[in-house]
Scaffold this motif. Structure first.
Motif, PDB file in Angstrom:
ATOM      1  N   ALA A 296       0.780  -1.104   0.035  1.00 53.12           N
ATOM      2  CA  ALA A 296      -0.072  -0.070  -0.011  1.00 53.12           C
ATOM      3  C   ALA A 296       0.927   1.144  -0.165  1.00 53.12           C
ATOM      4  N   GLY A 297       0.303   2.177  -0.713  1.00 52.19           N
ATOM      5  CA  GLY A 297       1.267   3.524  -0.690  1.00 52.19           C
ATOM      6  C   GLY A 297       1.146   4.652  -2.072  1.00 52.19           C
ATOM      7  N   GLU A 298       1.926   5.296  -2.198  1.00 51.64           N
ATOM      8  CA  GLU A 298       1.828   6.080  -3.207  1.00 51.64           C
ATOM      9  C   GLU A 298       2.821   5.686  -4.529  1.00 51.64           C
ATOM     10  N   GLY A 299       2.140   5.603  -5.387  1.00 48.80           N
ATOM     11  CA  GLY A 299       3.205   5.189  -6.829  1.00 48.80           C
ATOM     12  C   GLY A 299       2.452   4.634  -7.861  1.00 48.80           C
ATOM     13  N   ASN A 300       3.079   3.797  -8.708  1.00 48.81           N
ATOM     14  CA  ASN A 300       2.182   3.182 -10.012  1.00 48.81           C
ATOM     15  C   ASN A 300       1.727   1.950  -9.608  1.00 48.81           C
ATOM     16  N   ILE A 301       0.710   1.922  -8.903  1.00 43.32           N
ATOM     17  CA  ILE A 301      -0.107   0.608  -8.083  1.00 43.32           C
ATOM     18  C   ILE A 301      -0.323  -0.288  -9.035  1.00 43.32           C
ATOM     19  N   ALA A 302      -1.046  -0.094  -9.998  1.00 44.90           N
ATOM     20  CA  ALA A 302      -1.422  -1.162 -11.183  1.00 44.90           C
ATOM     21  C   ALA A 302      -0.460  -1.714 -11.633  1.00 44.90           C
ATOM     22  N   THR A 303       1.055  -1.582 -11.692  1.00 47.25           N
ATOM     23  CA  THR A 303       1.891  -2.274 -12.338  1.00 47.25           C
ATOM     24  C   THR A 303       3.046  -2.839 -11.402  1.00 47.25           C
ATOM     25  N   LEU A 304       2.471  -2.903  -9.796  1.00 48.65           N
ATOM     26  CA  LEU A 304       3.332  -3.373  -8.906  1.00 48.65           C
ATOM     27  C   LEU A 304       3.608  -4.846  -9.348  1.00 48.65           C
ATOM     28  N   PRO A 305       4.849  -5.400  -9.149  1.00 51.28           N
ATOM     29  CA  PRO A 305       4.988  -7.013  -9.310  1.00 51.28           C
ATOM     30  C   PRO A 305       4.843  -7.696  -7.974  1.00 51.28           C
ATOM     31  N   ALA A 306       4.730  -8.842  -8.074  1.00 52.97           N
ATOM     32  CA  ALA A 306       4.470  -9.804  -7.056  1.00 52.97           C
ATOM     33  C   ALA A 306       5.654 -10.049  -6.375  1.00 52.97           C
ATOM     34  N   PRO A 307       5.691 -10.159  -4.935  1.00 50.88           N
ATOM     35  CA  PRO A 307       6.780 -10.458  -4.126  1.00 50.88           C
ATOM     36  C   PRO A 307       7.582 -11.604  -4.617  1.00 50.88           C
ATOM     37  N   THR A 308       9.048 -11.396  -4.435  1.00 50.70           N
ATOM     38  CA  THR A 308       9.911 -12.447  -4.792  1.00 50.70           C
ATOM     39  C   THR A 308       9.990 -13.651  -3.729  1.00 50.70           C
ATOM     40  N   ILE A 309       9.727 -14.782  -4.292  1.00 53.29           N
ATOM     41  CA  ILE A 309       9.707 -15.982  -3.385  1.00 53.29           C
ATOM     42  C   ILE A 309      11.320 -16.375  -3.261  1.00 53.29           C
ATOM     43  N   LEU A 310      11.645 -16.512  -1.919  1.00 53.39           N
ATOM     44  CA  LEU A 310      12.976 -16.891  -1.536  1.00 53.39           C
ATOM     45  C   LEU A 310      13.007 -18.346  -1.060  1.00 53.39           C
ATOM     46  N   ASN A 311      14.210 -19.106  -1.461  1.00 55.14           N
ATOM     47  CA  ASN A 311      14.566 -20.330  -0.722  1.00 55.14           C
ATOM     48  C   ASN A 311      13.370 -21.265  -0.974  1.00 55.14           C
ATOM     49  N   GLU A 312      13.145 -21.647  -2.095  1.00 51.06           N
ATOM     50  CA  GLU A 312      11.953 -22.666  -2.464  1.00 51.06           C
ATOM     51  C   GLU A 312      12.597 -23.860  -2.249  1.00 51.06           C
ATOM     52  N   ARG A 313      11.843 -24.415  -1.065  1.00 50.81           N
ATOM     53  CA  ARG A 313      12.328 -25.613  -0.370  1.00 50.81           C
ATOM     54  C   ARG A 313      11.163 -26.771  -0.754  1.00 50.81           C
ATOM     55  N   THR A 314      11.328 -28.019  -0.339  1.00 51.57           N
ATOM     56  CA  THR A 314      10.165 -29.011  -0.321  1.00 51.57           C
ATOM     57  C   THR A 314       9.515 -29.076   0.853  1.00 51.57           C
ATOM     58  N   ASP A 315       9.855 -28.317   1.957  1.00 54.57           N
ATOM     59  CA  ASP A 315       9.221 -28.257   3.139  1.00 54.57           C
ATOM     60  C   ASP A 315       7.844 -27.476   3.044  1.00 54.57           C
ATOM     61  N   MET A 316       7.577 -26.856   2.039  1.00 52.01           N
ATOM     62  CA  MET A 316       6.287 -25.894   1.915  1.00 52.01           C
ATOM     63  C   MET A 316       6.045 -25.539   0.457  1.00 52.01           C
ATOM     64  N   ASP A 317       4.679 -25.809   0.014  1.00 57.51           N
ATOM     65  CA  ASP A 317       4.317 -25.505  -1.398  1.00 57.51           C
ATOM     66  C   ASP A 317       3.767 -23.958  -1.247  1.00 57.51           C
ATOM     67  N   VAL A 318       4.288 -23.118  -2.172  1.00 55.41           N
ATOM     68  CA  VAL A 318       3.641 -21.914  -2.135  1.00 55.41           C
ATOM     69  C   VAL A 318       3.115 -21.821  -3.680  1.00 55.41           C
ATOM     70  N   PHE A 319       1.650 -21.678  -3.698  1.00 51.27           N
ATOM     71  CA  PHE A 319       0.861 -21.502  -5.241  1.00 51.27           C
ATOM     72  C   PHE A 319       0.801 -20.185  -5.575  1.00 51.27           C
ATOM     73  N   PRO A 320       0.808 -19.794  -7.130  1.00 54.43           N
ATOM     74  CA  PRO A 320       0.878 -18.702  -7.587  1.00 54.43           C
ATOM     75  C   PRO A 320      -0.316 -17.771  -6.859  1.00 54.43           C
ATOM     76  N   PRO A 321       0.003 -16.381  -6.662  1.00 52.78           N
ATOM     77  CA  PRO A 321      -0.998 -15.619  -6.054  1.00 52.78           C
ATOM     78  C   PRO A 321      -2.337 -15.220  -6.904  1.00 52.78           C
ATOM     79  N   GLU A 322      -3.225 -14.925  -6.116  1.00 55.79           N
ATOM     80  CA  GLU A 322      -4.485 -14.064  -6.884  1.00 55.79           C
ATOM     81  C   GLU A 322      -4.093 -12.622  -6.670  1.00 55.79           C
ATOM     82  N   GLU A 323      -4.417 -11.755  -7.618  1.00 56.60           N
ATOM     83  CA  GLU A 323      -3.952 -10.572  -7.514  1.00 56.60           C
ATOM     84  C   GLU A 323      -5.235  -9.560  -7.431  1.00 56.60           C
TER      85      GLU A 323
END
Length: 456
Positions: A296-323
């Motif tokens: 949230a804040g001030e800027g070009n909100i419409a084009t903001l990218p998704a967060p970077t996923i770090l340390n992709e491991r096998t102990d947890m699945d992270v599915f693509p986000p709904e934006e």
């Protein structure tokens, strides 16, 4: 669900206060009777739409915003109120509004640097001005085109063919290679302003916020607007209406490159903060939980990218986000929020620190430094989950079977040993067997009753 949002409650007198109604999944714009606020004057209503993709379907939501202008600095009370929207009543608990004094003597900030320093008495002029004289690449800058006429101007002026003239003007002043967020102007009405101690009326013709995508200096040429001075009522019959041309001054906006960085040119620019929501803090192994990362804040909100996923491991699945994103145009700024909702499925017991998995890097133009938004929430996986508390017997190819106790399963994946299980061996349920026998007996009794009935 329809909701109410208010802008910042502590603001300078130049900035309007706004109340917005967000109507999800709607393509119509109902009329809304916004409340009056003591000490404020109602200004125009701005409508916009937001688009959200849910389950691969594009959902349109309406945003209707009422602006209020404070009559003077001080503390005001917005009483609790309710609004009726399409038959639904929504409520707001109100707020305390703190209006601060102007930081300068002029009620038109940034006007002097783009127009004449000394305005002749009884004058009229066209002004193209920018909210900032120097910006970074990707930083926002608002352009405003206004016509000013002094209260004591001795002539009557009428706008003519304004839409056609405006299209020709925009072709000249729209910066190339820039993202534009237009601030809609629904009606051409005068606003009282003071410039250099003189009273004027401002007719705001065009306003947009631009985000330059390259570090090329923005050089905007002078533009002209033609108005009509009607034939005077008292005068010779041969007198005709006169065309009067007003020309603005050229405008230059310096665009600075971002400082050296490995991600320069690939990160957003603006003033942002993190808002995060975890659906629940504890789940069982193999279960899913929603995690929402909102910028949230001030800027070009419409084009903001998704967060970077770090340390992709096998102990947890992270599915693509709904934006989904929501924009609001406040004064000459573009504000809002963009949310990224993930489904997380842990495979091992223990505490999951989300800061080890997500990060969002951006450039802060106020500090001239790169910054990173990191989560602060933690997720506890396992514990008293039924999947971990039940004894399980897993057949193996060499030893026949092996008993796994809850203690032995701690720290192991839900899928451990799955390759050794035999899917052809089916367990017998006593309760299912009893139900089957009871059903057979009921059928036999019914057949017997039918046989006795027909025999009689």
């Amino acid at each position: 669900m329809t909701s109410i949002e208010v802008s910042q409650t502590d603001f300078p007198i130049e900035r309007p206060f706004t109340i917005s109604v967000i109507i999800p999944n709607s393509e119509t714009r109902p009329a809304i009777n916004f409340p009056d606020i003591v000490g404020f004057t109602k200004k125009g209503i701005v409508t916009s739409t937001t688009s959200t993709e849910i389950n691969e379907k594009n959902v349109i939501s309406q945003v209707i915003t009422q602006s209020y202008q404070a009559r003077g600095p001080g503390s005001y009370r917005l009483q609790p109120f309710s609004l009726v929207v399409d038959g639904e009543t929504i409520y707001s608990e109100g707020a305390t509004l703190v209006v601060r004094s102007s930081a300068s003597n002029s009620s038109m900030p940034n006007l002097a640097q783009n127009t004449v320093n000394v305005v002749p008495e009884g004058s009229a002029f066209l002004s193209l001005r920018a909210s900032k004289s120097a910006i970074y690449t990707g930083e926002s800058v608002a352009l405003t085109l206004s016509f000013f006429v002094a209260d004591n101007y001795p002539y009557v002026l009428n706008f003519t063919a304004l839409d056609k003239q405006l299209q020709a003007i925009l072709k000249k002043i729209r910066p190339v290679n820039s993202w534009e967020e237009n601030i809609a102007i629904n009606e051409l009405k005068p606003t009282a302003v003071t410039i250099g101690g003189k009273k004027f009326r401002e007719f705001r013709i065009y306003q947009s916020v631009f985000f330059p995508l390259s570090n090329q200096t923005l050089q905007l040429p002078a533009v002209s607007l033609q108005l009509i001075r009607p034939r005077p009522i008292i005068g010779p019959p041969s007198a005709q209406a006169e065309k009067v041309l007003f020309t603005s001054k050229p405008l230059v906006i310096a665009v600075k490159p971002l400082p050296a960085h490995a991600l320069r040119g690939r990160v957003p620019v603006g003033l942002f903060r993190l808002e995060e929501v975890l659906e629940r803090p504890r789940i069982g192994i193999g279960q899913s939980v929603r995690y929402t990362f909102t910028v949230a804040g001030e800027g070009n909100i419409a084009t903001l990218p998704a967060p970077t996923i770090l340390n992709e491991r096998t102990d947890m699945d992270v599915f693509p986000p709904e934006e989904r994103h929501l924009l609001s145009h406040i004064s000459n700024q573009v504000r809002g929020r963009k949310s990224f909702t993930y489904f997380i499925v842990p495979h091992q017991h223990g505490s999951i620190t989300l800061t080890n998995y997500f990060q969002w890097i951006y450039f802060n133009p106020q500090t001239a430094r790169y910054d990173t938004l990191r989560p602060h929430l933690q997720l506890q996986a396992g514990g008293r989950s039924p999947l971990a508390a039940t004894n399980t017997t897993v057949p193996t190819a060499t030893t026949g079977s092996r008993e796994i106790t809850p203690e032995a399963s701690v720290g192991k994946s839900l899928y451990a040993g799955i390759e050794a299980m035999d899917s052809t061996r089916q367990s017998i349920s006593i309760s299912s067997l009893v139900r089957a026998v009871a059903n057979v007996l009921i059928v036999i009794m019914l057949l017997g009753m039918i046989f006795v009935f027909f025999r009689k």
